[in-house]
Design a protein around this motif. Structure first.
Motif, PDB file in Angstrom:
ATOM      1  N   TRP A 184       0.828  -1.210   0.000  1.00  0.00           N
ATOM      2  CA  TRP A 184       0.000   0.000   0.000  1.00  0.00           C
ATOM      3  C   TRP A 184       0.860   1.256   0.000  1.00  0.00           C
ATOM      4  O   TRP A 184       0.600   2.201  -0.758  1.00  0.00           O
ATOM      5  N   THR A 244       2.174   2.551  -3.265  1.00  0.00           N
ATOM      6  CA  THR A 244       1.258   3.163  -4.240  1.00  0.00           C
ATOM      7  C   THR A 244       1.389   4.685  -4.264  1.00  0.00           C
ATOM      8  O   THR A 244       0.880   5.331  -5.180  1.00  0.00           O
ATOM      9  N   PHE A 245       2.074   5.251  -3.275  1.00  0.00           N
ATOM     10  CA  PHE A 245       2.254   6.701  -3.219  1.00  0.00           C
ATOM     11  C   PHE A 245       3.470   7.124  -4.043  1.00  0.00           C
ATOM     12  O   PHE A 245       4.424   6.351  -4.220  1.00  0.00           O
ATOM     13  N   LYS A 303       5.737   9.394   2.788  1.00  0.00           N
ATOM     14  CA  LYS A 303       4.422   9.030   3.329  1.00  0.00           C
ATOM     15  C   LYS A 303       4.574   8.223   4.608  1.00  0.00           C
ATOM     16  O   LYS A 303       3.843   8.447   5.588  1.00  0.00           O
ATOM     17  N   PRO A 323       6.860   7.049  -1.331  1.00  0.00           N
ATOM     18  CA  PRO A 323       6.477   6.174  -0.219  1.00  0.00           C
ATOM     19  C   PRO A 323       7.253   6.418   1.072  1.00  0.00           C
ATOM     20  O   PRO A 323       6.688   6.325   2.163  1.00  0.00           O
TER      21      PRO A 323
END
Length: 259
Positions: free
Chosen positions: A196, A199-200, A206, A203
């Motif tokens: 997950w 997906t940024f 994030k 990452p």
């Protein structure tokens, strides 16, 4: 600490990966025999080999837990092979993003089956054996039931249901000496979480934004830390603990994150 779990047969749904695998590893290290229930035989066997390499014993049953008949058959297989069940860890599930705006009836109901209905079915079918062993049930839950998250209505509702079932079963099963508790997870770094994060666009940035909001040590909870609490709750060392929702989350859910 010796938790006196030698040769105890403990079912762990979703035990082949992530938090479930962490639970199985700690169970095996305490001498228990975790029985992994997962949908893919290949994943189950990889997990078993990893546990055996560390000196433990584990078994598995292949089941698709969204199918009620698979839940029942999994319990029957375990009872046939081992003759008893000493504990149940309801863990399998997925934060599948079925939101209020983005979802629909079918997706919402499917998500409830992925995340909540099999918790009930596994406990229902295992109950006769748990009565004999005076075993324990531990439900794995998520902070989303307390905090909300956005765009995940079905998962949040499922976790609210897990919490309610934990308290309800603790009451209903008092007379059998069966304890029921839940371990609530906030931010735990697992392979699924890593997927997950990736997906940024950035990452690493994030991840830092998330860990900065975790009060204790500004870091993610590990699967082993979740597992340690679960295994403690399954053991006689927690003999007067039932109906509890225990947050293993570095204070994320309840402490002021401005800390």
């Amino acid at each position: 600490m010796n938790l006196h779990l030698d040769n105890k047969i403990i079912i762990v749904t979703g035990g082949a990966k992530g938090i479930g695998l962490g639970i199985c590893k700690v169970l095996a290290s305490e001498g228990a025999i975790p029985v992994i229930i997962g949908r893919k035989e290949s994943d189950n066997q990889i997990a078993i080999k990893e546990i055996e390499a560390a000196g433990g014993i584990a078994k598995s049953v292949v089941a698709e837990l969204t199918k009620p008949e698979d839940c029942e058959n999994a319990i029957k297989q375990i009872v046939t092979e081992f003759g008893r069940i000493d504990g149940l860890v309801n863990n399998a599930g997925v934060n599948d993003g079925v939101g209020l705006e983005s979802g629909n009836y079918d997706a919402f109901i499917d998500s409830l089956h992925k995340n909540l209905v099999h918790y009930y079915l596994m406990a229902h079918h295992a109950l006769s054996e748990l009565k004999k062993s005076k075993g324990s049930i531990v439900n794995i839950g998520s902070k989303t039931a307390d905090t909300g998250q956005g765009s995940t209505s079905a998962y949040a509702a499922s976790n609210g249901g897990r919490n309610a079932l934990t308290r309800e079963w603790a009451v209903e099963l008092l007379k059998y000496g069966i304890r029921v508790n839940a371990v609530i997870v906030a931010e735990c770094y697992t392979p699924l979480y890593e997927t997950w994060i990736k997906t940024f666009a950035n990452p690493e940035e994030k991840l830092i934004q998330i860990t900065d909001k975790i009060p204790f040590e500004n870091r993610m909870t590990t699967a082993e830390e979740i597992a340690n609490m679960v295994v403690f709750l399954l053991s006689e060392k927690s003999s007067h603990t039932t109906g509890q929702l225990i947050h293993v989350d570095g204070g994320y859910t309840h402490l002021d994150r401005s800390l």
